[in-house]
Scaffold this motif. Sequence first.
Motif, mmCIF file in Angstrom:
data_model
loop_
_atom_site.group_PDB
_atom_site.id
_atom_site.type_symbol
_atom_site.label_atom_id
_atom_site.label_comp_id
_atom_site.label_asym_id
_atom_site.label_seq_id
_atom_site.Cartn_x
_atom_site.Cartn_y
_atom_site.Cartn_z
ATOM 1 N N LEU A 69 24.560 7.982 -48.983
ATOM 2 C CA LEU A 69 25.216 6.910 -49.722
ATOM 3 C C LEU A 69 24.758 6.831 -51.179
ATOM 4 N N PRO A 70 23.459 6.984 -51.488
ATOM 5 C CA PRO A 70 23.054 6.884 -52.892
ATOM 6 C C PRO A 70 23.772 7.875 -53.805
ATOM 7 N N SER A 71 23.922 9.128 -53.372
ATOM 8 C CA SER A 71 24.534 10.120 -54.260
ATOM 9 C C SER A 71 26.049 9.969 -54.347
ATOM 10 N N ALA A 72 26.667 9.373 -53.324
ATOM 11 C CA ALA A 72 28.125 9.185 -53.344
ATOM 12 C C ALA A 72 28.536 7.864 -53.979
ATOM 13 N N SER A 73 27.596 6.961 -54.181
ATOM 14 C CA SER A 73 27.920 5.597 -54.609
ATOM 15 C C SER A 73 28.716 5.543 -55.906
ATOM 16 N N GLU A 74 28.293 6.302 -56.902
ATOM 17 C CA GLU A 74 28.959 6.217 -58.205
ATOM 18 C C GLU A 74 30.411 6.671 -58.118
ATOM 19 N N PHE A 75 30.694 7.645 -57.248
ATOM 20 C CA PHE A 75 32.061 8.133 -57.093
ATOM 21 C C PHE A 75 32.921 7.108 -56.347
ATOM 22 N N ILE A 76 32.312 6.430 -55.387
ATOM 23 C CA ILE A 76 33.038 5.388 -54.651
ATOM 24 C C ILE A 76 33.392 4.241 -55.591
ATOM 25 N N LEU A 108 13.997 0.358 -54.169
ATOM 26 C CA LEU A 108 14.584 1.045 -53.021
ATOM 27 C C LEU A 108 15.993 0.553 -52.713
ATOM 28 N N LYS A 109 16.342 -0.642 -53.206
ATOM 29 C CA LYS A 109 17.689 -1.160 -52.992
ATOM 30 C C LYS A 109 18.737 -0.260 -53.628
ATOM 31 N N THR A 110 18.369 0.448 -54.692
ATOM 32 C CA THR A 110 19.329 1.340 -55.348
ATOM 33 C C THR A 110 19.736 2.473 -54.426
ATOM 34 N N PHE A 111 18.960 2.716 -53.366
ATOM 35 C CA PHE A 111 19.285 3.743 -52.375
ATOM 36 C C PHE A 111 19.933 3.137 -51.121
ATOM 37 N N SER A 112 20.204 1.818 -51.185
ATOM 38 C CA SER A 112 20.669 1.097 -49.998
ATOM 39 C C SER A 112 19.689 1.288 -48.843
ATOM 40 N N ALA A 113 18.419 1.476 -49.179
ATOM 41 C CA ALA A 113 17.404 1.748 -48.162
ATOM 42 C C ALA A 113 17.015 0.485 -47.409
ATOM 43 N N GLY A 173 35.375 5.406 -49.960
ATOM 44 C CA GLY A 173 34.373 5.225 -48.913
ATOM 45 C C GLY A 173 35.027 4.656 -47.662
ATOM 46 N N ILE A 174 35.007 5.425 -46.587
ATOM 47 C CA ILE A 174 35.640 4.985 -45.340
ATOM 48 C C ILE A 174 34.685 4.109 -44.521
ATOM 49 N N ALA A 175 33.459 4.592 -44.345
ATOM 50 C CA ALA A 175 32.501 3.842 -43.519
ATOM 51 C C ALA A 175 31.104 4.413 -43.698
ATOM 52 N N VAL A 176 30.095 3.551 -43.514
ATOM 53 C CA VAL A 176 28.706 4.026 -43.516
ATOM 54 C C VAL A 176 28.317 4.407 -42.093
ATOM 55 N N THR A 177 27.261 5.202 -41.984
ATOM 56 C CA THR A 177 26.892 5.776 -40.688
ATOM 57 C C THR A 177 25.807 5.002 -39.955
ATOM 58 N N THR A 178 25.246 3.984 -40.602
ATOM 59 C CA THR A 178 24.185 3.206 -39.967
ATOM 60 C C THR A 178 24.759 2.135 -39.033
ATOM 61 N N LYS A 179 23.881 1.561 -38.218
ATOM 62 C CA LYS A 179 24.309 0.541 -37.256
ATOM 63 C C LYS A 179 24.796 -0.720 -37.968
ATOM 64 N N GLU A 180 24.121 -1.049 -39.081
ATOM 65 C CA GLU A 180 24.488 -2.221 -39.870
ATOM 66 C C GLU A 180 25.156 -1.789 -41.167
ATOM 67 N N ARG A 181 25.953 -2.663 -41.744
ATOM 68 C CA ARG A 181 26.578 -2.378 -43.028
ATOM 69 C C ARG A 181 25.519 -2.264 -44.130
ATOM 70 N N ALA A 182 25.814 -1.481 -45.150
ATOM 71 C CA ALA A 182 24.877 -1.286 -46.253
ATOM 72 C C ALA A 182 24.937 -2.468 -47.205
ATOM 73 N N PRO A 183 23.790 -3.020 -47.605
ATOM 74 C CA PRO A 183 23.785 -4.166 -48.517
ATOM 75 C C PRO A 183 24.508 -3.895 -49.836
ATOM 76 N N SER A 184 24.499 -2.638 -50.300
ATOM 77 C CA SER A 184 25.137 -2.310 -51.572
ATOM 78 C C SER A 184 26.663 -2.227 -51.459
ATOM 79 N N PHE A 185 27.174 -2.095 -50.235
ATOM 80 C CA PHE A 185 28.620 -2.069 -49.995
ATOM 81 C C PHE A 185 28.935 -2.940 -48.779
ATOM 82 N N PRO A 186 28.750 -4.235 -48.899
ATOM 83 C CA PRO A 186 28.891 -5.115 -47.731
ATOM 84 C C PRO A 186 30.295 -5.146 -47.125
ATOM 85 N N ASP A 187 31.309 -4.781 -47.915
ATOM 86 C CA ASP A 187 32.683 -4.801 -47.400
ATOM 87 C C ASP A 187 33.078 -3.493 -46.718
#
Length: 330
Positions: free
Chosen positions: A214-221, A292-297, A228-242
């Motif tokens: 997600l960090p490297s793709a963020s600027e393009f999204i 670390l938030k800049t990495f949606s970590a 951006g279709i969907a994140v792969t983690t169990k919870e939504r990413a704080p940097s892309f809450p929608d």
Amino acid sequence: MIVNKATRRQALLISGALLASTALGLGPSTAQTFPTRPITMVVPFAAGGSTDVVARIIAQKMSEGLGQQVIIENVAGAGGSTGAARVAKAEPDGYTILMGTVATHALNPLMLKRKPYDAMTDFTPVSLLVLVPNVLVVHPSLPAKTVPELIALLKADPSKHNYASSGVGTPLHLSGELFKSMAKVSMQHIAYRGSGPALNDVVAGQVPIMFDNLPSASEFIRAGTLRGIAVTTKERAPSFPDMPTIAESLPGYETYTWNALFAPPKTPKEMVDRLNAEAREAVADPAVQERLKTFSATVVGSTPEALAEHVKTEIAKWTPVVKEAGVQID
């Protein structure tokens, strides 16, 4: 001077304890004085990548708590296995540690024909530090805006679509293979030498689909050059809450990149405990968390025991995926 039996017995016990600590390579005050010189943190990838940047943020803060510099050494090669193998063979004195990942401790041990180390027995776990989401992106021209729409598109024409990743056997490649398996769809994998070249071709429309960090793709999204279709983690990413998760459409789907500290095997518990305490203190620091938030970590900061269980779980999760994909690396 008269020495009674109790005094002699106490002296013998103290002497025996000192001999035991010497046999383990520890002085009587080692636990209290460690570290007395700089510590090397091996990053098993090239400088500039997400693992390297996360390592430098955490190492800087750990240096303050340890009172000694934590020096980053990039030892790239074999998908992270070269650097990991170096730490597995290092002296167990607390002065060489590894910033490990899902690649070094779950995927490479399953895919490499020649095993340079055993992920479970050749390291001493220290702490699971952060989880970083991956993301499923598509070129804007692709007529799919959701995971169900993408699945329907792939099922309608199983031989038409390709997906890109940063290379064979990477977590991003296997994120795609897990998606294929769970969604029961077909896509041809196109491997690139790194995320940058892959992103360039997806942005250019040469390949329509990609799994990336997600960090490297963020600027393009954000720029709209990728969707951006969907994140792969169990919870939504704080940097892309929608942005939804894949699991919202495929229950049970979950992949991510993670970073954790490991020491060589047989590193004394006193050293591990000190490293664990400083690592957890580092990731708990508000300034570190802000960076670390800049990495949606997602910050974890686990015990050594929890990291050992995490590695075991990750290997179990990826074993059937690697087997089904038939990925083997020389």
